[in-house]
Design an enzyme around this catalytic site. Structure first.
Site, PDB file in Angstrom:
ATOM      1  N   VAL A   1      -8.598  -0.200  10.062  1.00 52.46           N
ATOM      2  CA  VAL A   1      -8.521   0.910  10.549  1.00 52.46           C
ATOM      3  C   VAL A   1      -9.084   1.585  11.457  1.00 52.46           C
ATOM      4  CG1 VAL A   1      -8.901   2.412   8.452  1.00 52.46           C
ATOM      5  CG2 VAL A   1      -7.053   2.815  10.182  1.00 52.46           C
TER       6      VAL A   1
ATOM      7  N   TYR B   1     -10.257  -9.365  -3.766  1.00 55.25           N
ATOM      8  CA  TYR B   1     -11.414  -9.518  -3.160  1.00 55.25           C
ATOM      9  C   TYR B   1     -12.203  -8.762  -4.082  1.00 55.25           C
ATOM     10  CZ  TYR B   1     -14.567  -6.852   0.133  1.00 55.25           C
ATOM     11  OH  TYR B   1     -15.605  -6.356   1.272  1.00 55.25           O
TER      12      TYR B   1
ATOM     13  N   ARG C   1       0.742  -1.528   1.657  1.00 49.87           N
ATOM     14  CA  ARG C   1       0.145  -2.660   1.134  1.00 49.87           C
ATOM     15  C   ARG C   1      -0.892  -1.832   0.364  1.00 49.87           C
ATOM     16  NH1 ARG C   1      -4.011  -3.909   6.463  1.00 49.87           N
ATOM     17  NH2 ARG C   1      -5.506  -2.519   5.292  1.00 49.87           N
TER      18      ARG C   1
ATOM     19  N   GLN D   1     -25.022 -11.204   2.957  1.00 54.54           N
ATOM     20  CA  GLN D   1     -23.611 -10.085   3.820  1.00 54.54           C
ATOM     21  C   GLN D   1     -22.544 -11.216   3.618  1.00 54.54           C
ATOM     22  OE1 GLN D   1     -24.749  -6.805   4.369  1.00 54.54           O
ATOM     23  NE2 GLN D   1     -25.867  -7.473   3.625  1.00 54.54           N
TER      24      GLN D   1
ATOM     25  N   ILE E   1     -21.803  -5.919  10.348  1.00 51.40           N
ATOM     26  CA  ILE E   1     -22.800  -5.071   9.677  1.00 51.40           C
ATOM     27  C   ILE E   1     -24.452  -6.421   9.388  1.00 51.40           C
ATOM     28  CG2 ILE E   1     -23.923  -4.287   7.065  1.00 51.40           C
ATOM     29  CD1 ILE E   1     -20.636  -4.229   7.073  1.00 51.40           C
TER      30      ILE E   1
END
Ligand code: NAD
Length: 319
Positions: free
Chosen positions: A186, A142, A269, A74, A12
């Site tokens: 993904v 996270y 997961r 970021q 990003i």
């Protein structure tokens, strides 16, 4: 104006740096190239100033923010599975590193910090769509770290007068997202598998849904937040505002790429949320945000990029 993009060598961050250069800003990047790649900066290399180093180093952070009016933070280790495997390392970059950048920004007189937060902070809260006033219920280390970052943003506004805007990104995808990482997201994962004639793996039953957001939309949200009035201290969702299941995503990609084989289903997961969909009305109202690139167009652009990347790599291997 001079701006700093921490994590500017990442997926990003490098798109954001490119857009800021196009808009006529002087762009500096602070990155330790842990998950970022030098190749992401190939097209910008002569135009951006690169400060190589870790955001956990006060010396590097102070050197990087010097003279900058705005910071786009970021830099982070951006993976739920990684944070489950090694929460201390994720916390060090995503929380201690952020705090370090905020202190440097405060002391350098930075006008505003845009913070890359995440939809993962909504976690176990089942309500849909997710709006910013909902109670966050993070379910992975996270997400806890990303929420802590939002807390620091708010606190630095209150106690030091540093303007911040936290932007909750929803499953970002696009060119330069690393398909080779063990923690690959993904979309690059599925596309790469299909381009190679392999069967992608879906964790769980594939009925979990996501609000996939093309990277250009996230860049736009950041650029708008930089100068929007009356947004300091606030939090905004930036997404597409539409959700698809992983089974639907797989079908869409097979439609674009061809192929007959079904995906492989593996155990779900831990730490993954079941459904995700953003209410983007606050960003529309306060930032003038509009998701310009929708899913199918974004997928086509990403496929094009990954096709070229795979071909270039195959060429190198045969050279
Ligand atoms: P990325 O891994 O491509 O980019 C992160 C960048 O930060 C990399 O260039 C990496 O080298 C750098 N970095 C990491 N730790 C560092 C450290 N300690 N010091 C200096 N640099 C460091 O990931 P991305 O997908 O571009 O994510 C960018 C930001 O957006 C992250 O903060 C992430 O948490 C957030 N985010 C991403 C998504 C997504 O879907 N990709 C969703 C929500 C939030």
């Amino acid at each position: 104006m001079r701006v700093l993009v921490t994590g500017g060598a990442g997926f990003i961050g490098s798109h954001l740096a490119g857009r800021l250069l196009q808009d006529g800003h002087e762009v500096r990047i602070l990155d330790n190239f842990s998950t970022g790649r030098r190749s992401n900066l190939r097209s910008l290399a002569d135009e951006v100033e690169i400060v190589e180093g870790d955001i956990q180093s006060a010396e590097r952070a102070y050197a990087a923010v010097r003279g900058c009016e705005v910071v786009f933070h970021q830099a982070a280790l951006p993976s739920v599975p990684r944070s489950i495997q090694d929460p201390l390392t994720s916390n060090a970059s995503n929380v201690t590193g952020l705090l370090n950048v905020m202190l440097a920004a405060r002391d350098a007189g930075v006008r505003r910090v845009m913070y890359a937060s995440s939809s993962s902070v909504y976690g176990a809260n089942p309500a849909l769509p997710k709006s910013e006033d909902m109670t966050p219920m993070p379910i992975s280390p996270y997400a806890v770290g990303k929420l802590a970052g939002e807390g620091y943003c708010r606190a630095f506004g209150e106690v030091y007068g540093l303007q911040t805007v936290a932007i909750r990104y929803f499953n970002v995808f696009g060119p330069r997202q690393d398909p080779r990482s063990q923690y690959a997201a993904v979309i690059p994962n599925f596309i790469t598998a299909l381009l190679r004639g392999e069967q992608p793996t879906i964790y769980g039953d594939g009925e979990q849904s996501r609000d996939f957001t093309y990277v250009e939309n996230v860049v736009e949200g950041n650029v708008l937040a930089m100068d929007a009035p009356d947004v300091a201290g606030k939090v905004y969702n930036v997404a597409c505002g539409e959700r698809v299941t992983l089974n639907e995503l797989f079908a869409e990609l097979r439609d674009l790429l061809g192929g007959e084989d079904p995906p492989i289903y593996a155990a779900a997961r831990p730490g993954d949320v079941r459904h995700s969909l953003a209410d983007v009305s606050a960003a529309r109202r306060d930032l003038g945000y509009e998701p310009g690139v929708l899913l199918r167009e974004g997928l086509s652009r990403t496929i094009e990029h990954l096709r070229e990347e795979l071909a270039a790599r195959a060429g190198l291997e045969h050279a």
